[in-house]
Enzyme design. Structure first.
Site, PDB file in Angstrom:
ATOM      1  N   HIS A 111      -8.824   1.096  -6.067  1.00  0.00           N
ATOM      2  CA  HIS A 111      -9.961   0.311  -5.328  1.00  0.00           C
ATOM      3  C   HIS A 111     -11.195   0.961  -6.114  1.00  0.00           C
ATOM      4  CE1 HIS A 111      -7.290  -0.507  -1.880  1.00  0.00           C
ATOM      5  NE2 HIS A 111      -6.855   0.493  -1.766  1.00  0.00           N
ATOM      6  N   GLU A 170     -13.559   1.199   1.108  1.00  0.00           N
ATOM      7  CA  GLU A 170     -12.406   1.062   0.014  1.00  0.00           C
ATOM      8  C   GLU A 170     -12.131  -0.529  -0.460  1.00  0.00           C
ATOM      9  OE1 GLU A 170      -8.213   2.971   0.792  1.00  0.00           O
ATOM     10  OE2 GLU A 170      -7.778   1.067   1.677  1.00  0.00           O
ATOM     11  N   HIS A 209     -11.689   7.058 -12.031  1.00  0.00           N
ATOM     12  CA  HIS A 209     -10.876   6.869 -13.114  1.00  0.00           C
ATOM     13  C   HIS A 209      -9.745   7.856 -13.023  1.00  0.00           C
ATOM     14  CE1 HIS A 209     -13.550   3.769 -14.362  1.00  0.00           C
ATOM     15  NE2 HIS A 209     -12.460   3.097 -15.042  1.00  0.00           N
ATOM     16  N   HIS A 242      -1.734   1.657  -6.357  1.00  0.00           N
ATOM     17  CA  HIS A 242      -2.837   0.542  -6.668  1.00  0.00           C
ATOM     18  C   HIS A 242      -4.172   1.265  -6.616  1.00  0.00           C
ATOM     19  CE1 HIS A 242      -2.357   1.440  -2.154  1.00  0.00           C
ATOM     20  NE2 HIS A 242      -3.635   1.024  -1.956  1.00  0.00           N
ATOM     21  N   CYS A 273       0.897  -1.028   0.085  1.00  0.00           N
ATOM     22  CA  CYS A 273      -0.026  -0.165   0.037  1.00  0.00           C
ATOM     23  C   CYS A 273       0.941   1.243  -0.065  1.00  0.00           C
ATOM     24  CB  CYS A 273      -0.839  -0.091   1.188  1.00  0.00           C
ATOM     25  SG  CYS A 273      -2.114   1.293   1.502  1.00  0.00           S
TER      26      CYS A 273
END
Length: 193
Positions: free
Chosen positions: A30, A136, A68, A28, A23
């Site tokens: 979600h 999340e 996005h 990354h 993390c």
């Protein structure tokens, strides 16, 4: 009475300084779910706390601004921030790290400002934001309340320190929405949508 409206967005981030290496050191993403909980002791002319259709205006648009996109922390490495902005037209820069906890605080402030600037025309009274829940993952969420949103202990957040990219702002129905909210400009709800 409390009502709840659910919104969704896909977003990427890095949460620096957290315990998990995946993390804290890697970009990354979600699939976020955001619950907006509104409350009032009154019902409007349609016997509602607040018409869900009205939440699709500015509240949904602001939350969709994160979709996005990559969310950046203004205290992160300046080269990283510069590169992310160079390679992505959709970004949001926050004065706090983009954890679920901080997302709940930021979104609380955004929705609260929308409500404060909204002129109600269908008998709505004393509509307040109860809390924001940011999922999340399927198993983890953060719930933020007013005292959390304004907590100095959790890091000060000023709306003026939040930056939405030009592309994000251009996709809102009102491209001047952000400046209107920052300037606390009154925005009257339509009688019919």
């Amino acid at each position: 009475m409390i009502i709840r409206k659910l919104f969704k967005f896909e977003n990427a981030h890095i949460v620096r300084n957290c315990s998990t290496t995946r993390c804290s050191e890697n970009i990354h993403g979600h699939s976020y779910k955001v619950e907006v909980l509104l409350e009032s002791n009154y019902l409007d002319n349609g016997q509602m706390v607040y018409d869900f259709g009205l939440t699709k205006r500015y509240i949904k648009e602001l939350i969709d601004g994160f979709d996005h996109a990559i969310t950046l922390w203004s205290d992160d490495d300046s080269e990283y921030i510069k590169d992310m902005k160079k390679h992505s037209s959709r970004w949001i820069e926050l004065p706090v790290s983009p954890s679920a906890e901080q997302f709940s605080r930021v979104i609380f402030l955004l929705v609260e400002r929308v409500l404060a600037c909204t002129g109600m025309v269908n008998g709505e009274r004393e509509v307040k934001l109860h809390s924001i829940i940011v999922h999340e993952t399927e198993t983890g969420y953060a719930q933020g309340f007013k005292e959390d949103a304004y907590s100095e202990l959790m890091g000060r957040i000023e709306l003026e320190d939040i930056r939405f990219s030009k592309q994000v702002q251009s996709e809102w129905s009102d491209s001047k929405l952000w400046s209107k909210l920052l300037n606390k400009t009154s925005m009257v709800n339509p009688k019919k949508i």
